[in-house]
Design an enzyme around this catalytic site. Structure first.
Site, PDB file in Angstrom:
ATOM      1  N   ASP A  13      54.993  82.735  54.321  1.00  0.00           N
ATOM      2  CA  ASP A  13      55.457  82.619  55.689  1.00  0.00           C
ATOM      3  C   ASP A  13      54.188  82.495  56.553  1.00  0.00           C
ATOM      4  O   ASP A  13      53.077  82.786  56.082  1.00  0.00           O
ATOM      5  CB  ASP A  13      56.257  83.868  56.054  1.00  0.00           C
ATOM      6  CG  ASP A  13      56.699  83.867  57.495  1.00  0.00           C
ATOM      7  OD1 ASP A  13      57.160  82.827  57.986  1.00  0.00           O
ATOM      8  OD2 ASP A  13      56.577  84.921  58.154  1.00  0.00           O
ATOM      9  N   LEU A  14      54.345  82.079  57.786  1.00  0.00           N
ATOM     10  CA  LEU A  14      53.173  81.900  58.659  1.00  0.00           C
ATOM     11  C   LEU A  14      53.144  82.926  59.800  1.00  0.00           C
ATOM     12  O   LEU A  14      52.237  83.767  59.883  1.00  0.00           O
ATOM     13  CB  LEU A  14      53.194  80.477  59.236  1.00  0.00           C
ATOM     14  CG  LEU A  14      52.145  80.150  60.291  1.00  0.00           C
ATOM     15  CD1 LEU A  14      50.739  80.160  59.691  1.00  0.00           C
ATOM     16  CD2 LEU A  14      52.429  78.776  60.918  1.00  0.00           C
ATOM     17  N   ASP A  15      54.173  82.839  60.659  1.00  0.00           N
ATOM     18  CA  ASP A  15      54.181  83.675  61.864  1.00  0.00           C
ATOM     19  C   ASP A  15      54.322  85.150  61.492  1.00  0.00           C
ATOM     20  O   ASP A  15      55.298  85.551  60.851  1.00  0.00           O
ATOM     21  CB  ASP A  15      55.359  83.268  62.766  1.00  0.00           C
ATOM     22  CG  ASP A  15      55.239  81.824  63.260  1.00  0.00           C
ATOM     23  OD1 ASP A  15      54.145  81.452  63.689  1.00  0.00           O
ATOM     24  OD2 ASP A  15      56.249  81.097  63.216  1.00  0.00           O
ATOM     25  N   THR A  21      51.247  85.080  65.680  1.00  0.00           N
ATOM     26  CA  THR A  21      52.170  84.292  66.514  1.00  0.00           C
ATOM     27  C   THR A  21      53.542  84.917  66.690  1.00  0.00           C
ATOM     28  O   THR A  21      54.271  84.508  67.591  1.00  0.00           O
ATOM     29  CB  THR A  21      52.370  82.885  65.911  1.00  0.00           C
ATOM     30  OG1 THR A  21      52.327  83.023  64.499  1.00  0.00           O
ATOM     31  CG2 THR A  21      51.330  81.913  66.393  1.00  0.00           C
ATOM     32  N   LYS A  49      62.788  87.473  64.114  1.00  0.00           N
ATOM     33  CA  LYS A  49      61.661  87.091  63.251  1.00  0.00           C
ATOM     34  C   LYS A  49      62.153  86.259  62.073  1.00  0.00           C
ATOM     35  O   LYS A  49      63.079  86.664  61.371  1.00  0.00           O
ATOM     36  CB  LYS A  49      60.943  88.339  62.722  1.00  0.00           C
ATOM     37  CG  LYS A  49      60.076  89.013  63.761  1.00  0.00           C
ATOM     38  CD  LYS A  49      59.326  90.177  63.129  1.00  0.00           C
ATOM     39  CE  LYS A  49      58.668  91.040  64.174  1.00  0.00           C
ATOM     40  NZ  LYS A  49      58.203  92.321  63.601  1.00  0.00           N
ATOM     41  N   SER A 120      57.464  78.249  56.271  1.00  0.00           N
ATOM     42  CA  SER A 120      57.671  78.746  57.628  1.00  0.00           C
ATOM     43  C   SER A 120      58.842  78.003  58.267  1.00  0.00           C
ATOM     44  O   SER A 120      58.961  76.788  58.102  1.00  0.00           O
ATOM     45  CB  SER A 120      56.414  78.513  58.467  1.00  0.00           C
ATOM     46  OG  SER A 120      56.688  78.762  59.835  1.00  0.00           O
ATOM     47  N   ALA A 121      59.654  78.749  59.014  1.00  0.00           N
ATOM     48  CA  ALA A 121      60.769  78.123  59.737  1.00  0.00           C
ATOM     49  C   ALA A 121      60.275  77.327  60.942  1.00  0.00           C
ATOM     50  O   ALA A 121      61.040  76.610  61.579  1.00  0.00           O
ATOM     51  CB  ALA A 121      61.744  79.199  60.204  1.00  0.00           C
ATOM     52  N   LYS A 151      66.355  80.946  56.910  1.00  0.00           N
ATOM     53  CA  LYS A 151      66.292  82.301  56.360  1.00  0.00           C
ATOM     54  C   LYS A 151      67.412  83.120  57.016  1.00  0.00           C
ATOM     55  O   LYS A 151      67.684  82.904  58.205  1.00  0.00           O
ATOM     56  CB  LYS A 151      64.931  82.939  56.698  1.00  0.00           C
ATOM     57  CG  LYS A 151      63.740  82.166  56.119  1.00  0.00           C
ATOM     58  CD  LYS A 151      62.409  82.713  56.645  1.00  0.00           C
ATOM     59  CE  LYS A 151      61.265  81.794  56.226  1.00  0.00           C
ATOM     60  NZ  LYS A 151      59.949  82.218  56.730  1.00  0.00           N
ATOM     61  N   GLU A 175      56.032  87.729  53.362  1.00  0.00           N
ATOM     62  CA  GLU A 175      56.863  87.750  54.575  1.00  0.00           C
ATOM     63  C   GLU A 175      56.619  88.969  55.458  1.00  0.00           C
ATOM     64  O   GLU A 175      56.273  90.038  54.965  1.00  0.00           O
ATOM     65  CB  GLU A 175      58.330  87.825  54.150  1.00  0.00           C
ATOM     66  CG  GLU A 175      59.030  86.505  54.070  1.00  0.00           C
ATOM     67  CD  GLU A 175      59.268  85.833  55.415  1.00  0.00           C
ATOM     68  OE1 GLU A 175      59.141  86.510  56.458  1.00  0.00           O
ATOM     69  OE2 GLU A 175      59.577  84.624  55.421  1.00  0.00           O
ATOM     70  N   ASP A 176      56.885  88.807  56.752  1.00  0.00           N
ATOM     71  CA  ASP A 176      56.892  89.970  57.657  1.00  0.00           C
ATOM     72  C   ASP A 176      58.300  90.272  58.176  1.00  0.00           C
ATOM     73  O   ASP A 176      58.480  91.254  58.898  1.00  0.00           O
ATOM     74  CB  ASP A 176      55.992  89.714  58.870  1.00  0.00           C
ATOM     75  CG  ASP A 176      56.540  88.618  59.761  1.00  0.00           C
ATOM     76  OD1 ASP A 176      56.981  87.583  59.219  1.00  0.00           O
ATOM     77  OD2 ASP A 176      56.560  88.797  60.985  1.00  0.00           O
TER      78      ASP A 176
HETATM   79  C1  BG6 Z   1      59.496  81.475  62.545  1.00  0.00           C
HETATM   80  C2  BG6 Z   1      59.335  82.567  63.579  1.00  0.00           C
HETATM   81  O1  BG6 Z   1      58.376  81.443  61.726  1.00  0.00           O
HETATM   82  O2  BG6 Z   1      59.652  80.208  63.182  1.00  0.00           O
HETATM   83  C3  BG6 Z   1      60.490  82.538  64.567  1.00  0.00           C
HETATM   84  O3  BG6 Z   1      59.284  83.825  62.920  1.00  0.00           O
HETATM   85  C4  BG6 Z   1      60.615  81.141  65.175  1.00  0.00           C
HETATM   86  O4  BG6 Z   1      60.238  83.496  65.573  1.00  0.00           O
HETATM   87  C5  BG6 Z   1      60.775  80.118  64.060  1.00  0.00           C
HETATM   88  O5  BG6 Z   1      61.760  81.078  66.020  1.00  0.00           O
HETATM   89  C6  BG6 Z   1      60.884  78.680  64.588  1.00  0.00           C
HETATM   90  O6  BG6 Z   1      59.687  78.330  65.214  1.00  0.00           O
HETATM   91  P1  BG6 Z   1      59.487  77.016  66.101  1.00  0.00           P
HETATM   92  O7  BG6 Z   1      57.997  76.976  66.309  1.00  0.00           O
HETATM   93  O8  BG6 Z   1      59.995  75.854  65.305  1.00  0.00           O
HETATM   94  O9  BG6 Z   1      60.271  77.212  67.353  1.00  0.00           O
HETATM   95 MG    MG Z   2      57.249  85.637  59.949  1.00  0.00          MG
END
Ligand code: BG6
Ligand code: MG
Length: 223
Positions: A13-15, A21, A49, A120-121, A151, A175-176
């Site tokens: 995962d990234l954020d 972020t 999240k 990452s989403a 997810k 993951e967080d």
């Molecule tokens: C996830 C975050 O990685 O990405 C979420 O944890 C976020 O908070 C989701 O809504 C989508 O991100 P983005 O940048 O496409 O709006």
């Molecule tokens: Mg995350």
């Protein structure tokens, strides 16, 4: 149960894992919730999240009992507004925003021949990796636009392992978010959670913060 020696790849995962972020996403959603008159809570913020942009908006509207108050076009506008605010913050980021120990961890994975992919989403993931100067580490990124479900559905982690040509049980997902840990578990990968052990209780292993995530510590937990 998978042993440490079986592990060949890591699906990240990234954020909130590689960088901070998740705080920026939370602040941008909080601002939007305020502007819509939806009461914010830590619980609402944590539940967002790992959740995609449009699903996050739906959750916020539902929390405020406003799920039927906007047309699809209006919802698109609200999500775009949140994204504009978020991207403005992302554009201020530098490699100093990499979470403690994560650069060393990524370097050690590379040096030891593990394969890496990103699950990452976020549609902003390539932009964030660029700001952190980590794009080279992740040539393999699951495209969140290609997903049928976000997810906690396993799809994103299944695709993350497929990008590495590895069976899921040879991968550790990192993951967080509780939704992300559920996705990793459902994909049949080993789940590594970073954060609160109660919130991430479903993970195979939990580390309180990123500085503790090292190959040696993972080996201790997996055996
Ligand atoms: C996830 C975050 O990685 O990405 C979420 O944890 C976020 O908070 C989701 O809504 C989508 O991100 P983005 O940048 O496409 O709006
Ligand atoms: Mg995350």
């Amino acid at each position: 149960m998978t042993k440490f020696a079986d592990i060949k790849g890591f699906v990240f995962d990234l954020d909130g894992v590689i960088t901070d972020t998740s705080i920026l996403h939370g602040t941008a959603w909080h601002q939007l919730a305020d502007s819509l008159g939806v009461a914010w809570s830590e619980e609402l913020g944590n539940g967002l999240k790992g959740i995609s942009r449009m699903d996050s908006l739906e959750m916020i509207l539902k929390a405020g009992g406003k799920e039927n108050d906007y047309t699809e076009a209006e919802k698109e506008k609200l999500a775009a507004q949140k994204n504009t605010n978020y991207v403005a913050e992302v554009d201020k980021m530098t490699p100093a925003n990499i979470l403690p120990g994560m650069k060393d961890f990524l370097d050690s994975l590379r040096a030891n021949g593990y394969q890496l992919s990103l699950a990452s989403a976020s549609k902003n993931a390539p932009r964030v990796l660029g700001k952190l100067q980590l794009a080279d580490y992740f040539p393999k990124i699951v495209d969140p636009a290609s997903l049928k479900k976000g997810k906690p559905d396993p799809e994103i982690y299944t695709k993350g392992a497929e990008l590495l040509n590895l069976p899921p049980e040879q991968c550790i997902g990192v993951e967080d978010a509780a939704a992300g840990v559920a996705a990793i578990n459902a994909a049949g990968e080993v789940s590594l959670g970073i954060g609160d052990a109660t919130e991430l209780g479903a993970a195979d292993m939990v580390f309180a913060d990123t500085s503790l995530v090292t190959l040696a510590n993972i080996e201790k937990k997996l055996g």
